[in-house]
Design a protein around this motif. Structure first.
Motif, PDB file in Angstrom:
ATOM      1  N   LEU A 298     -19.314  31.788  41.517  1.00  0.00           N
ATOM      2  CA  LEU A 298     -19.903  32.389  42.719  1.00  0.00           C
ATOM      3  C   LEU A 298     -19.391  33.778  43.055  1.00  0.00           C
ATOM      4  CD1 LEU A 298     -19.873  29.198  44.975  1.00  0.00           C
ATOM      5  CD2 LEU A 298     -21.821  30.192  43.759  1.00  0.00           C
ATOM      6  N   VAL A 299     -18.397  34.252  42.330  1.00  0.00           N
ATOM      7  CA  VAL A 299     -17.902  35.617  42.564  1.00  0.00           C
ATOM      8  C   VAL A 299     -18.003  36.384  41.243  1.00  0.00           C
ATOM      9  CG1 VAL A 299     -16.031  37.042  43.478  1.00  0.00           C
ATOM     10  CG2 VAL A 299     -16.290  34.685  44.270  1.00  0.00           C
ATOM     11  N   PRO A 300     -19.152  37.038  40.980  1.00  0.00           N
ATOM     12  CA  PRO A 300     -19.327  37.785  39.725  1.00  0.00           C
ATOM     13  C   PRO A 300     -18.216  38.814  39.528  1.00  0.00           C
ATOM     14  CG  PRO A 300     -21.410  37.625  40.913  1.00  0.00           C
ATOM     15  CD  PRO A 300     -20.345  37.107  41.837  1.00  0.00           C
ATOM     16  N   ALA A 301     -17.947  39.141  38.285  1.00  0.00           N
ATOM     17  CA  ALA A 301     -16.841  40.051  37.969  1.00  0.00           C
ATOM     18  C   ALA A 301     -16.988  41.391  38.667  1.00  0.00           C
ATOM     19  CB  ALA A 301     -16.754  40.242  36.457  1.00  0.00           C
ATOM     20  N   ASP A 302     -18.225  41.940  38.699  1.00  0.00           N
ATOM     21  CA  ASP A 302     -18.429  43.236  39.354  1.00  0.00           C
ATOM     22  C   ASP A 302     -18.153  43.150  40.855  1.00  0.00           C
ATOM     23  OD1 ASP A 302     -19.069  44.459  36.990  1.00  0.00           O
ATOM     24  OD2 ASP A 302     -21.248  44.375  37.294  1.00  0.00           O
ATOM     25  N   VAL A 303     -18.511  42.018  41.452  1.00  0.00           N
ATOM     26  CA  VAL A 303     -18.252  41.837  42.881  1.00  0.00           C
ATOM     27  C   VAL A 303     -16.750  41.722  43.130  1.00  0.00           C
ATOM     28  CG1 VAL A 303     -18.604  40.320  44.871  1.00  0.00           C
ATOM     29  CG2 VAL A 303     -20.501  40.774  43.302  1.00  0.00           C
ATOM     30  N   ALA A 304     -16.055  40.986  42.272  1.00  0.00           N
ATOM     31  CA  ALA A 304     -14.605  40.860  42.421  1.00  0.00           C
ATOM     32  C   ALA A 304     -13.924  42.214  42.312  1.00  0.00           C
ATOM     33  CB  ALA A 304     -14.056  39.899  41.369  1.00  0.00           C
ATOM     34  N   THR A 305     -14.359  43.021  41.337  1.00  0.00           N
ATOM     35  CA  THR A 305     -13.791  44.364  41.182  1.00  0.00           C
ATOM     36  C   THR A 305     -14.055  45.212  42.413  1.00  0.00           C
ATOM     37  OG1 THR A 305     -14.093  44.254  38.782  1.00  0.00           O
ATOM     38  CG2 THR A 305     -13.820  46.440  39.765  1.00  0.00           C
ATOM     39  N   PHE A 306     -15.284  45.134  42.923  1.00  0.00           N
ATOM     40  CA  PHE A 306     -15.644  45.880  44.136  1.00  0.00           C
ATOM     41  C   PHE A 306     -14.757  45.466  45.309  1.00  0.00           C
ATOM     42  CE2 PHE A 306     -18.119  45.366  48.119  1.00  0.00           C
ATOM     43  CZ  PHE A 306     -18.220  46.706  48.475  1.00  0.00           C
ATOM     44  N   LEU A 307     -14.579  44.169  45.514  1.00  0.00           N
ATOM     45  CA  LEU A 307     -13.815  43.693  46.654  1.00  0.00           C
ATOM     46  C   LEU A 307     -12.345  44.085  46.558  1.00  0.00           C
ATOM     47  CD1 LEU A 307     -15.369  40.144  47.150  1.00  0.00           C
ATOM     48  CD2 LEU A 307     -15.703  42.164  48.569  1.00  0.00           C
ATOM     49  N   HIS A 308     -11.816  44.129  45.363  1.00  0.00           N
ATOM     50  CA  HIS A 308     -10.415  44.495  45.202  1.00  0.00           C
ATOM     51  C   HIS A 308     -10.163  45.973  45.474  1.00  0.00           C
ATOM     52  CE1 HIS A 308      -8.948  40.669  44.066  1.00  0.00           C
ATOM     53  NE2 HIS A 308      -9.495  40.628  42.862  1.00  0.00           N
ATOM     54  N   GLY A 309     -11.166  46.817  45.212  1.00  0.00           N
ATOM     55  CA  GLY A 309     -10.908  48.250  45.314  1.00  0.00           C
ATOM     56  C   GLY A 309     -11.752  49.010  46.307  1.00  0.00           C
ATOM     57  N   ALA A 310     -12.680  48.343  46.977  1.00  0.00           N
ATOM     58  CA  ALA A 310     -13.626  49.049  47.840  1.00  0.00           C
ATOM     59  C   ALA A 310     -12.972  49.560  49.109  1.00  0.00           C
ATOM     60  CB  ALA A 310     -14.789  48.135  48.200  1.00  0.00           C
ATOM     61  N   GLN A 311     -13.549  50.617  49.662  1.00  0.00           N
ATOM     62  CA  GLN A 311     -13.130  51.082  50.974  1.00  0.00           C
ATOM     63  C   GLN A 311     -13.475  50.014  52.015  1.00  0.00           C
ATOM     64  OE1 GLN A 311     -15.072  54.803  51.738  1.00  0.00           O
ATOM     65  NE2 GLN A 311     -14.112  55.844  49.998  1.00  0.00           N
ATOM     66  N   PRO A 312     -12.596  49.779  52.964  1.00  0.00           N
ATOM     67  CA  PRO A 312     -12.866  48.767  53.991  1.00  0.00           C
ATOM     68  C   PRO A 312     -14.197  48.978  54.699  1.00  0.00           C
ATOM     69  CG  PRO A 312     -10.578  49.452  54.109  1.00  0.00           C
ATOM     70  CD  PRO A 312     -11.236  50.358  53.113  1.00  0.00           C
ATOM     71  N   ALA A 313     -14.600  50.235  54.889  1.00  0.00           N
ATOM     72  CA  ALA A 313     -15.855  50.511  55.594  1.00  0.00           C
ATOM     73  C   ALA A 313     -17.050  49.960  54.830  1.00  0.00           C
ATOM     74  CB  ALA A 313     -16.022  52.011  55.814  1.00  0.00           C
ATOM     75  N   LEU A 314     -17.009  50.030  53.510  1.00  0.00           N
ATOM     76  CA  LEU A 314     -18.122  49.496  52.714  1.00  0.00           C
ATOM     77  C   LEU A 314     -18.208  47.982  52.844  1.00  0.00           C
ATOM     78  CD1 LEU A 314     -17.984  51.552  49.373  1.00  0.00           C
ATOM     79  CD2 LEU A 314     -19.453  51.914  51.364  1.00  0.00           C
ATOM     80  N   VAL A 315     -17.065  47.314  52.753  1.00  0.00           N
ATOM     81  CA  VAL A 315     -17.054  45.859  52.865  1.00  0.00           C
ATOM     82  C   VAL A 315     -17.511  45.434  54.254  1.00  0.00           C
ATOM     83  CG1 VAL A 315     -15.620  43.784  52.760  1.00  0.00           C
ATOM     84  CG2 VAL A 315     -15.207  45.667  51.159  1.00  0.00           C
TER      85      VAL A 315
END
Length: 383
Positions: A298-315
């Motif tokens: 349920l957590v695709p690799a690209d999504v996991a990468t995004f969540l680990h490094g994304a700016q808080p504003a995007l999340v």
């Protein structure tokens, strides 16, 4: 026989002094309503027990070997006032201590023997209560972890201890609260519920479903419904409660307990004092599969990468967008930004995750990933 709380209060009233009851390891079992206690007893109440230094100091005065009440002196450096120690024994075995704070020596030695009947009653009660609690703990384990043959008779015994009909709907409330497990054997019985020591830090209340279902959704109301009505604000602030689903009968207790474990886990990780199964939403999935399987599915690799490094504003933007039923206007209003800013941020999210947010399936996939990632990934998303 009186309950331990009654004995503590009655002894305090008899000798006119604040009274504390502790086990042999100086863990709190009960305290009187007279709250004028010194620093040592405050730590006992609020911090799971006395410090090693304080325990050594008291033992050096012979309390462990004492058969009769004795006075321990004051020690200003340790924050200790003078008190009367009343050993609590049963059949010669030390079960704990009554402590009567007497800073000014107002309790005459001629009166110390008035405490003996209370100590004898407390000793017998503690011995009996521990054996009874151990049996209930074992029955609970058989029901939630044993096979059908073991669990059937254990469920019947547990239902009898709780005053429940075998086919009556029940719930499990898991309570993480300092020192509760130590106090559990001495707690008075209540109809429609039974307490179990789930672990050293967590206790399980198996309860008739209706009262908890109808309870106000706040910790004080739930604790009062579970019989923990004595308010200690500092302890209340450190209490976490997870309530599982209603199950048809005590035979289904394993399902109720599984849901309560998930609720308690979520409460611990999110810092929420009360979490119920009904309010978990997609997080209920934490109870049906291993974290690694959920992460992989349920957590695709690209999504996991995004969540680990994304700016808080995007999340925050995409989370709000999904919660606002994919309305950019409501998202912009909620965040206090221009709608074009929302669109720009969502485009960044789509590029990073490979998920099309114009698709209902894509939005569902991303929302599930956002909800579950903090619990199933090695590190949660930045917040």
């Amino acid at each position: 026989m009186s309950t331990l709380d009654d004995l503590v209060d009655d002894l305090a009233a008899t000798l006119g002094a604040p009274c504390i009851l502790e086990d042999p390891d100086f863990r709190l079992l009960g305290f009187s309503d007279q709250r004028d206690v010194d620093q040592v007893r405050q730590r006992s109440i609020l911090e799971k027990g006395s410090t090693p230094e304080v325990r050594t100091w008291f033992r050096s005065h012979g309390i462990g070997e004492a058969e009769r009440p004795l006075r321990t002196p004051a020690d200003a450096e340790l924050g200790i006032v003078s008190r009367i120690c009343v050993p609590v024994r049963h059949l010669g075995r030390l079960q704990g201590f009554f402590w009567l704070l007497d800073a000014h020596g107002e309790i005459a030695e001629s009166r110390w023997e008035e405490a003996r009947p209370y100590a004898e009653s407390a000793g017998a009660l503690l011995s009996l209560a521990e054996r009874r609690q151990a049996r209930r703990d074992a029955s609970y384990r058989d029901v939630v972890e044993g096979g059908p043959d073991a669990s059937r008779s254990a469920a019947s015994e547990l239902a009898g201890a709780a005053g429940l009909a075998p086919d009556e709907p029940v719930r499990v409330a898991l309570v993480q609260r300092p020192d509760l497990a130590r106090q559990l054997p001495s707690r008075p019985s209540r109809g429609g519920m039974v307490w179990i020591r789930e672990s050293a830090e967590v206790c399980a209340a198996v309860v008739r479903a209706e009262p908890l279902t109808n309870a106000s959704v706040d910790v004080p109301s739930v604790l009062a419904g579970l019989g923990l009505s004595r308010r200690v604000p500092d302890l209340d602030l450190r209490t976490i409660v997870g309530i599982g689903p209603v199950v048809p009968a005590i035979d289904d207790l394993a399902d109720a307990r599984s849901g309560a474990l998930v609720a308690l886990r979520v409460g611990r990780q999110t810092g929420t004092s009360l979490t119920t199964w009904e309010r978990l939403g997609p997080l209920r999935l934490l109870g049906v599969a291993r974290d690694a399987d959920l992460a992989r599915s349920l957590v695709p690799a690209d999504v996991a990468t995004f969540l680990h490094g994304a700016q808080p504003a995007l999340v925050e933007t995409v989370r709000t967008y999904l919660q606002e039923a994919a309305s950019a206007t409501r998202t912009a209003s909620h965040l206090g930004v221009h709608r074009q800013t929302v669109y720009h941020r969502l485009e960044q999210v789509e590029r990073a995750t490979g998920i099309d947010l114009s698709s209902g399936t894509g939005r569902l996939e991303l929302q599930l990933a956002l909800e579950l990632a903090p619990f199933v990934l090695p590190r949660g998303p930045e917040r």
